[in-house]
Design an enzyme around this catalytic site. Structure first.
Site, PDB file in Angstrom:
ATOM      1  N   GLY A  86     -40.758  14.895 -32.591  1.00  0.00           N
ATOM      2  CA  GLY A  86     -40.974  13.518 -32.127  1.00  0.00           C
ATOM      3  C   GLY A  86     -40.393  13.293 -30.746  1.00  0.00           C
ATOM      4  N   GLY A  88     -37.943  12.547 -28.489  1.00  0.00           N
ATOM      5  CA  GLY A  88     -36.483  12.460 -28.572  1.00  0.00           C
ATOM      6  C   GLY A  88     -35.868  11.796 -27.355  1.00  0.00           C
ATOM      7  NE  ARG A  89     -36.669  15.368 -22.834  1.00  0.00           N
ATOM      8  CZ  ARG A  89     -36.744  16.151 -21.801  1.00  0.00           C
ATOM      9  NH1 ARG A  89     -36.092  15.841 -20.707  1.00  0.00           N
ATOM     10  NH2 ARG A  89     -37.464  17.237 -21.834  1.00  0.00           N
ATOM     11  CE  LYS A 109     -40.359  15.206 -20.332  1.00  0.00           C
ATOM     12  NZ  LYS A 109     -41.417  16.180 -19.973  1.00  0.00           N
ATOM     13  CG  ASP A 121     -28.536  13.531 -23.005  1.00  0.00           C
ATOM     14  OD1 ASP A 121     -29.755  13.800 -23.127  1.00  0.00           O
ATOM     15  OD2 ASP A 121     -27.883  13.838 -21.990  1.00  0.00           O
ATOM     16  CG  ASP A 249     -43.352  20.892 -29.771  1.00  0.00           C
ATOM     17  OD1 ASP A 249     -43.472  22.091 -30.045  1.00  0.00           O
ATOM     18  OD2 ASP A 249     -42.456  20.451 -29.030  1.00  0.00           O
ATOM     19  CG  ASN A 250     -44.185  21.353 -25.530  1.00  0.00           C
ATOM     20  OD1 ASN A 250     -43.881  20.198 -25.825  1.00  0.00           O
ATOM     21  ND2 ASN A 250     -43.287  22.280 -25.292  1.00  0.00           N
ATOM     22  CG  ASP A 259     -44.259  17.870 -23.392  1.00  0.00           C
ATOM     23  OD1 ASP A 259     -44.500  16.776 -22.854  1.00  0.00           O
ATOM     24  OD2 ASP A 259     -43.853  17.975 -24.558  1.00  0.00           O
TER      25      ASP A 259
HETATM   26  P1  AMP Z   1     -39.590  19.998 -25.057  1.00  0.00           P
HETATM   27  O1  AMP Z   1     -39.373  21.463 -25.299  1.00  0.00           O
HETATM   28  O2  AMP Z   1     -38.981  19.469 -23.785  1.00  0.00           O
HETATM   29  O3  AMP Z   1     -41.031  19.645 -25.149  1.00  0.00           O
HETATM   30  O4  AMP Z   1     -38.798  19.226 -26.210  1.00  0.00           O
HETATM   31  C1  AMP Z   1     -38.800  19.602 -27.563  1.00  0.00           C
HETATM   32  C2  AMP Z   1     -38.200  18.510 -28.411  1.00  0.00           C
HETATM   33  O5  AMP Z   1     -36.842  18.253 -28.027  1.00  0.00           O
HETATM   34  C3  AMP Z   1     -38.898  17.170 -28.312  1.00  0.00           C
HETATM   35  O6  AMP Z   1     -38.859  16.584 -29.585  1.00  0.00           O
HETATM   36  C4  AMP Z   1     -38.046  16.407 -27.324  1.00  0.00           C
HETATM   37  O7  AMP Z   1     -38.182  15.018 -27.470  1.00  0.00           O
HETATM   38  C5  AMP Z   1     -36.652  16.875 -27.699  1.00  0.00           C
HETATM   39  N1  AMP Z   1     -35.722  16.760 -26.566  1.00  0.00           N
HETATM   40  C6  AMP Z   1     -35.703  17.485 -25.427  1.00  0.00           C
HETATM   41  N2  AMP Z   1     -34.700  17.108 -24.624  1.00  0.00           N
HETATM   42  C7  AMP Z   1     -34.035  16.104 -25.249  1.00  0.00           C
HETATM   43  C8  AMP Z   1     -32.901  15.293 -24.936  1.00  0.00           C
HETATM   44  N3  AMP Z   1     -32.220  15.435 -23.790  1.00  0.00           N
HETATM   45  N4  AMP Z   1     -32.530  14.362 -25.837  1.00  0.00           N
HETATM   46  C9  AMP Z   1     -33.190  14.217 -26.993  1.00  0.00           C
HETATM   47  N5  AMP Z   1     -34.254  14.944 -27.352  1.00  0.00           N
HETATM   48  C10 AMP Z   1     -34.687  15.887 -26.501  1.00  0.00           C
HETATM   49 MG    MG Z   2     -42.422  18.699 -25.698  1.00  0.00          MG
END
Ligand code: AMP
Ligand code: MG
Length: 499
Positions: A86, A88-89, A109, A121, A249-250, A259
């Site tokens: 989901g 997350g940020r 974002k 965070d 998820d990307n 992403d």
């Molecule tokens: P990503 O690999 O950047 O596509 O992220 C994978 C997952 O990690 C997704 O669910 C993001 O929302 C979560 N995520 C990445 N960075 C952060 C962060 N700094 N704080 C919270 N969730 C994160």
């Molecule tokens: Mg992602």
């Protein structure tokens, strides 16, 4: 700032998201806003450089008509299953329908924690925000489907990362939608067939309305997504792009590049090229991207099994048969595109072998991918083989790219022999090659240098890269330094996620 919101995702049932406002930041400062894109999505550009607009892009003000929410999804990350990821940020503010009639998401974002933040965070630092700004806009200018950059702001806060405290930033991106393969996987894994059907119908209505008219709409949906992705991956490869984190998820259901993490464009051609600091096994190397896309699409098809047919065996048969078509569809896009890069117009039966052998030669000779095609294009612009001075110069420039220049000489003979077999005019060939072989790509060492300058408050390299890359297929005599690959000491070996 008035945004003409018309929100459809927020009208879906609550199992698709959690309503969540962005979290305000200390001292928002606008870095950049994309005026042309703002206009396209229905925002009055004169309102963009106001304090109020900056507050919206920082998440400090929620604009009228927004329905802020964090989307839920699952995903296979480097092959390992995560049942709940989901946003997350990130926050989906809402959607608008652009002046071109296209519905798009507006999405922040780095806008603070959400129920899906897990240990994170919820924030982003300046480096990845600027990388995504530059690379996504470069992709758009290259003509490759991608999410777009609407704005970037500094937060005036620091975020803590392995490297230490770093300047925080919020990025606003615009996408045809943020629904991912992982969004479908989430509901499938929960055995929520009703949600799966709701989501599939939503996506068909939003992105693939022609599938609704097919005998088997959900099969048509898989075919449509597969076609979009096959073309996208072929286009990536033809400009040397390595996504770096092709987790399910990307992968966007709308078929856009999404992403941008530790992504990069390769300099020296080698199919095994990897940049991401977290991709130790080379899972997402340049040449692995088609097989990973195929695997991800199988996950998508699997997620649709419960609605493909009421008989599970028949459903599996339909899903399998559909997905088995990937390789052929991809190959067509791949060879068609590389054929254009080499000027093989139209593609003939022996061309895939010629292309394969030619790429092998580039790899053996450690040739810069972009410069090779860029100078081959120039050569195609001269009367081939007529001893024209300009042509000689091009040949020498090409020779200089090869470890063994003689290898180029014999290759050029076979290339010219192949070209002499079609009746494409010189102008036609030159124009086609020019339109697919960029002069400028966002080279990784330039992106890194741009980020380092921005950390010290100097945004001139960011502005320059953005301007040059907005016109990637044209020669720009004042910017020839940006054509060049890194010097040995400038090579960036790993690109960090920097989340
Ligand atoms: P990503 O690999 O950047 O596509 O992220 C994978 C997952 O990690 C997704 O669910 C993001 O929302 C979560 N995520 C990445 N960075 C952060 C962060 N700094 N704080 C919270 N969730 C994160
Ligand atoms: Mg992602």
């Amino acid at each position: 700032m008035k945004i003409p919101f018309d929100n459809s995702y927020a009208a879906l049932p609550e199992q698709f998201y959690t309503r969540q406002d962005p979290k305000p930041v200390a001292a928002p400062k606008l870095i950049k806003v994309n005026t042309a894109l703002a206009e396209l999505i229905g925002i009055d550009p004169t309102e963009l450089e106001t304090v109020e607009a900056t507050d919206v892009f920082a998440g400090n003000t929620i604009p009228k008509g927004a329905s802020p929410l964090a989307m839920v999804y699952a995903g296979h990350q480097f092959g390992g299953w995560s049942p709940r990821l989901g946003d997350g940020r990130a926050i989906l503010l809402g959607e608008t329908i652009g002046t071109d009639g296209i519905r798009r998401d507006i999405h922040l974002k780095g806008s603070g924690r959400t129920p899906y933040s897990r240990g994170g965070d919820g924030r982003a630092w300046l480096g990845p925000v600027l990388r995504e700004y530059i690379v996504s806009e470069a992709m758009a200018a290259l003509g490759i489907p991608t999410t777009r950059a609407l704005a970037a702001v500094e937060t005036g806060e620091h975020v803590l990362r392995e490297e230490g405290p770093l300047p925080g930033a919020v990025f606003t991106r615009v996408a045809q939608s943020h629904v991912r393969v992982g969004t479908f996987q989430y509901h499938y894994a929960r055995k929520d067939t009703e949600a799966t059907k709701t989501l599939a119908d939503y996506i068909i209505a939003r992105h693939y309305p022609e599938a609704a008219k097919a005998d088997q709409p959900y099969r048509a949906l898989i075919e449509a997504v597969m076609d979009k992705q096959a073309r996208l991956i072929a286009r990536w490869m033809q400009v040397g792009f390595i996504h770096g984190v092709m987790n399910t998820d990307n992968m966007s259901i709308a078929g856009e590049t999404i992403d941008f993490g530790p992504c990069a464009f390769m300099d020296t051609y080698h199919p095994g090229t990897v940049f991401s600091s977290i991709d130790h096994a080379g899972r997402y190397a340049w040449g692995k991207q088609p097989s990973i896309a195929h695997w991800n699409l199988s996950q998508f098809a699997q997620s649709l099994l419960p609605i493909l047919h009421e008989d599970p065996d028949i459903a599996v048969g339909i899903g399998q048969e559909t997905i088995d078509g990937f390789q052929e569809i991809f190959s067509d896009y791949y060879f068609e595109g590389f054929g254009e890069k080499f000027g093989l117009l139209p593609l003939t039966e022996g061309d895939p072998d010629f292309i394969g052998d030619s790429l092998k030669l580039l790899s053996d000779n450690e040739v810069d991918f972009t410069l090779f095609f860029r100078h081959l294009t120039s050569l195609a612009g001269f009367e081939l083989g007529n001893g024209d001075d300009g042509g000689e110069e091009c040949v020498q420039t090409l020779r200089d790219l090869f470890k063994e220049p003689e290898a180029l000489d014999s290759w050029l003979e076979s290339w010219k022999a192949r070209l002499s077999q079609d009746d494409t005019t010189l102008t036609e060939r030159y124009n086609k090659m020019k339109s697919v072989n960029p002069v400028f790509i966002p080279r990784n060492h330039q992106v890194e240098a741009m980020i380092q300058a921005a950390i010290t408050g100097d945004y001139a390299p960011f502005e320059r890269l953005l301007a040059v890359l907005s016109n990637p297929y044209s020669e720009q005599p004042k910017n020839t330094d940006l054509e060049l690959p890194p010097k040995p000491e400038e090579i960036v070996h790993a690109t960090f996620c920097g989340t």
